[in-house]
Design a protein around this motif. Structure first.
Motif, short mmCIF file in Angstrom:
data_model
loop_
_atom_site.label_atom_id
_atom_site.label_comp_id
_atom_site.label_asym_id
_atom_site.label_seq_id
_atom_site.Cartn_x
_atom_site.Cartn_y
_atom_site.Cartn_z
N TYR A 6 40.54 41.94 48.49
CA TYR A 6 41.08 43.23 48.08
C TYR A 6 42.34 43.56 48.88
N ALA A 7 43.23 44.31 48.26
CA ALA A 7 44.43 44.77 48.95
C ALA A 7 44.10 46.02 49.76
N CYS A 20 55.06 57.89 58.71
CA CYS A 20 55.62 57.29 59.92
C CYS A 20 55.25 55.82 60.05
N LEU A 21 54.23 55.39 59.31
CA LEU A 21 53.76 54.00 59.36
C LEU A 21 53.18 53.65 57.99
N TYR A 22 53.71 52.57 57.40
CA TYR A 22 53.22 52.17 56.08
C TYR A 22 52.89 50.68 56.10
N ALA A 23 51.76 50.32 55.50
CA ALA A 23 51.36 48.91 55.41
C ALA A 23 50.55 48.70 54.14
N ASP A 24 50.85 47.62 53.45
CA ASP A 24 50.13 47.23 52.25
C ASP A 24 50.03 45.70 52.28
N TRP A 25 48.83 45.15 52.27
CA TRP A 25 48.70 43.71 52.44
C TRP A 25 47.34 43.23 51.95
N MET A 26 47.21 41.88 51.88
CA MET A 26 45.94 41.24 51.60
C MET A 26 45.67 40.21 52.69
N MET A 27 44.41 40.05 53.05
CA MET A 27 44.07 39.08 54.09
C MET A 27 42.63 38.64 53.94
N ARG A 28 42.35 37.49 54.52
CA ARG A 28 40.98 37.00 54.66
C ARG A 28 40.90 36.13 55.90
N PHE A 29 39.67 35.81 56.31
CA PHE A 29 39.46 35.08 57.56
C PHE A 29 38.53 33.90 57.33
N LEU A 30 38.87 32.74 57.91
CA LEU A 30 37.96 31.61 57.97
C LEU A 30 37.42 31.56 59.39
N ILE A 31 36.10 31.64 59.53
CA ILE A 31 35.46 31.73 60.85
C ILE A 31 34.45 30.59 60.99
N THR A 32 34.60 29.81 62.05
CA THR A 32 33.64 28.75 62.37
C THR A 32 32.65 29.29 63.39
N TYR A 33 31.35 29.16 63.08
CA TYR A 33 30.32 29.71 63.96
C TYR A 33 29.18 28.70 64.09
N GLU A 34 28.40 28.86 65.15
CA GLU A 34 27.25 27.99 65.39
C GLU A 34 26.02 28.56 64.71
N GLN A 146 43.34 33.29 60.26
CA GLN A 146 43.64 34.47 59.47
C GLN A 146 44.68 34.10 58.41
N ILE A 147 44.46 34.51 57.18
CA ILE A 147 45.40 34.25 56.10
C ILE A 147 45.88 35.59 55.56
N PHE A 148 47.21 35.74 55.49
CA PHE A 148 47.82 36.98 54.99
C PHE A 148 48.72 36.65 53.81
N TRP A 149 48.82 37.57 52.83
CA TRP A 149 49.78 37.41 51.74
C TRP A 149 50.01 38.79 51.10
N ASN A 150 51.07 38.87 50.29
CA ASN A 150 51.47 40.13 49.66
C ASN A 150 51.58 41.25 50.69
N VAL A 151 52.31 40.96 51.77
CA VAL A 151 52.41 41.88 52.90
C VAL A 151 53.67 42.74 52.78
N THR A 152 53.52 44.04 52.98
CA THR A 152 54.64 44.98 53.10
C THR A 152 54.32 45.92 54.26
N VAL A 153 55.15 45.90 55.30
CA VAL A 153 54.88 46.71 56.50
C VAL A 153 56.17 47.31 57.02
N GLN A 154 56.12 48.58 57.36
CA GLN A 154 57.20 49.18 58.13
C GLN A 154 56.61 50.14 59.15
N ALA A 155 56.89 49.86 60.41
CA ALA A 155 56.49 50.76 61.49
C ALA A 155 57.68 51.63 61.88
N PHE A 156 57.38 52.77 62.49
CA PHE A 156 58.41 53.70 62.97
C PHE A 156 59.35 54.09 61.82
N VAL A 157 58.74 54.48 60.70
CA VAL A 157 59.51 54.87 59.51
C VAL A 157 60.38 56.07 59.83
N GLN A 158 61.62 56.04 59.40
CA GLN A 158 62.56 57.12 59.66
C GLN A 158 62.66 58.05 58.46
#
Length: 274
Positions: A6-7, A20-34, A146-158
């Motif tokens: 999900y986005a 002041c801070l905008y972010a829109d992205w998609m991500m997922r994680f591959l985790i190796t565990y015992e 960590q895998i990221f895609w369709n990322v849009t980020v701006q910090a400290f928006v003016q």
């Protein structure tokens, strides 16, 4: 199988109700565990349909901006973003995952929350510029990818308005061959216990994939060898064939007492775990 993610959209306001801070992205994680059997397994942790963003803050000249999200059964992710005179940059990332989530970690030996810190490797972005990355990119640390895609980020928006000026990631740079759009959910985990049925009519390949030699070491001894040509057949509206290029593919993973995990990253937009 191919996994749906999900986005996430986070729009943080300041005291005057301006963005002041905008972010829109998609991500997922591959985790190796015992597992409780002493072997190592790789699982996929996806964002859920319900995500909160408690702890996200605007930041200023002396305080880092923070994008923080919480999802699923006790999982959370955050990134600190620092500001200089002319740029802003991701500083460190914190992933907290909960192995009590039996849907994702059905037989984990270690129970409870696990915290992983990692450095954001991306370059600084000019202030009043939005960072955009449509293609997928990877950040690896310890047993996490960590895998990221369709990322849009701006910090400290003016002035409360997200900039129309973009800084693109290296993965979006033009290449001689087209990349695989990450919207096709191009992260695959191959499993010997659960395989989707093959399509009744497979599309004809235009070329045979090159054979690659992949290996893993445990200490100074080789514990895993694979000589294989790989082609992915993605079933969707129109079947998609993806050949894995051994010349640009990096092998990683781990060997356990009874199980070995091999991860192949083609450096473009495809990650395969065996």
């Amino acid at each position: 199988g191919f996994f749906q993610s999900y986005a996430v959209e986070v729009d943080i306001k300041d005291a005057s109700n301006a963005t002041c801070l905008y972010a829109d992205w998609m991500m997922r994680f591959l985790i190796t565990y015992e597992s409780i059997n002493g072997d190592y397994k790789t699982t996929t942790l996806n964002l859920s349909s319900s995500v909160t963003h408690n702890g996200s803050v605007c930041g200023n000249d002396t305080q880092a901006a923070v994008v923080a999200v919480q999802f699923g059964e006790g999982h959370s992710w955050s990134i600190n973003i620092t500001k200089s005179n002319e740029t802003y940059q991701g500083d460190f990332i914190i992933l907290k995952y909960n192995t009590n989530d039996t849907t994702v970690f059905p037989d984990a030996k270690r129970k409870g929350p696990v915290t992983v810190f990692m450095k954001d490797p991306l370059h600084p972005v000019q202030l009043n510029t939005v960072f955009v990355c449509h293609n997928s990119y990877f950040i690896e640390a310890e047993n996490i990818t960590q895998i990221f895609w369709n990322v849009t980020v701006q910090a400290f928006v003016q002035n409360g308005t997200v900039s129309k000026k973009e800084t693109r990631c290296p993965a979006d740079a033009p290449t001689s061959e087209p990349t695989v759009p990450p919207t096709i959910a191009n992260v695959t985990t191959a499993s010997t216990t659960s395989l989707s049925p093959a399509p009744t009519t497979a599309p004809k390949s235009v070329e045979t994939p090159d054979t690659g030699n992949y290996s893993l070491k445990s200490g100074n001894k080789t514990c895993f060898l694979a000589t294989v040509g790989l082609q992915l057949n993605v079933s969707q509206d129109k079947p998609l064939l993806i050949n894995i290029n051994p010349k640009t593919t990096v092998a990683d993973g781990a060997c356990g007492n009874t199980t070995a995990t091999l991860k192949l990253n083609d450096g473009n937009s495809t990650l395969i775990g065996f």
